[in-house]
Write a protein that holds these residues in place. Sequence first.
Motif, PDB file in Angstrom:
ATOM      1  N   GLY A  13       0.817  -1.217   0.000  1.00 37.93           N
ATOM      2  CA  GLY A  13       0.000   0.000   0.000  1.00 37.93           C
ATOM      3  C   GLY A  13       0.845   1.258   0.000  1.00 37.93           C
ATOM      4  N   MET A  14       1.919   1.246   0.763  1.00 36.19           N
ATOM      5  CA  MET A  14       2.817   2.409   0.785  1.00 36.19           C
ATOM      6  C   MET A  14       3.496   2.602  -0.566  1.00 36.19           C
ATOM      7  SD  MET A  14       4.402   2.084   4.665  1.00 36.19           S
ATOM      8  CE  MET A  14       5.888   2.840   4.203  1.00 36.19           C
ATOM      9  N   ALA A  15       3.889   1.507  -1.218  1.00 34.64           N
ATOM     10  CA  ALA A  15       4.512   1.599  -2.541  1.00 34.64           C
ATOM     11  C   ALA A  15       3.511   2.142  -3.565  1.00 34.64           C
ATOM     12  CB  ALA A  15       5.041   0.237  -2.973  1.00 34.64           C
ATOM     13  N   ALA A  16       2.269   1.669  -3.503  1.00 37.61           N
ATOM     14  CA  ALA A  16       1.243   2.149  -4.420  1.00 37.61           C
ATOM     15  C   ALA A  16       0.958   3.631  -4.192  1.00 37.61           C
ATOM     16  CB  ALA A  16      -0.035   1.332  -4.262  1.00 37.61           C
ATOM     17  N   ALA A  17       0.912   4.048  -2.940  1.00 41.26           N
ATOM     18  CA  ALA A  17       0.679   5.461  -2.628  1.00 41.26           C
ATOM     19  C   ALA A  17       1.843   6.317  -3.130  1.00 41.26           C
ATOM     20  CB  ALA A  17       0.487   5.642  -1.126  1.00 41.26           C
ATOM     21  N   LEU A  18       3.043   5.822  -3.006  1.00 38.62           N
ATOM     22  CA  LEU A  18       4.217   6.552  -3.490  1.00 38.62           C
ATOM     23  C   LEU A  18       4.188   6.689  -5.012  1.00 38.62           C
ATOM     24  CD1 LEU A  18       6.874   7.877  -2.646  1.00 38.62           C
ATOM     25  CD2 LEU A  18       7.975   5.667  -2.996  1.00 38.62           C
ATOM     26  N   VAL A  19       3.828   5.631  -5.727  1.00 38.84           N
ATOM     27  CA  VAL A  19       3.723   5.688  -7.189  1.00 38.84           C
ATOM     28  C   VAL A  19       2.623   6.659  -7.597  1.00 38.84           C
ATOM     29  CG1 VAL A  19       3.069   4.337  -9.221  1.00 38.84           C
ATOM     30  CG2 VAL A  19       4.689   3.406  -7.576  1.00 38.84           C
TER      31      VAL A  19
END
Length: 85
Positions: A13-19
């Motif tokens: 989820g954090m990676a998706a939010a960063l992207v």
Amino acid sequence: MELYPEFVPIYVGMAAALVLLLAILILAVVLVVKVGRLSAQGKGGTKTAHGGKGGKVSGNVVFCRNCAAEFAESEKCCPKCGTPR
């Protein structure tokens, strides 16, 4: 560094939010650049017969009764919409 299996969804989820945040930032920069180009184009241009800035019309000008485009008096119809004078 050990990745705990219960935290994997949080990491994803954090990676998706960063992207997503990166994509929004890129789109904002592109929008600012395009708006800057549009405003720079609006500042330039050649003088028309009535003193305004716009297309390269010299002599007497008329305006289309349909779309309000400015064109030379010598033209028989509007170059933008084709409405006869």
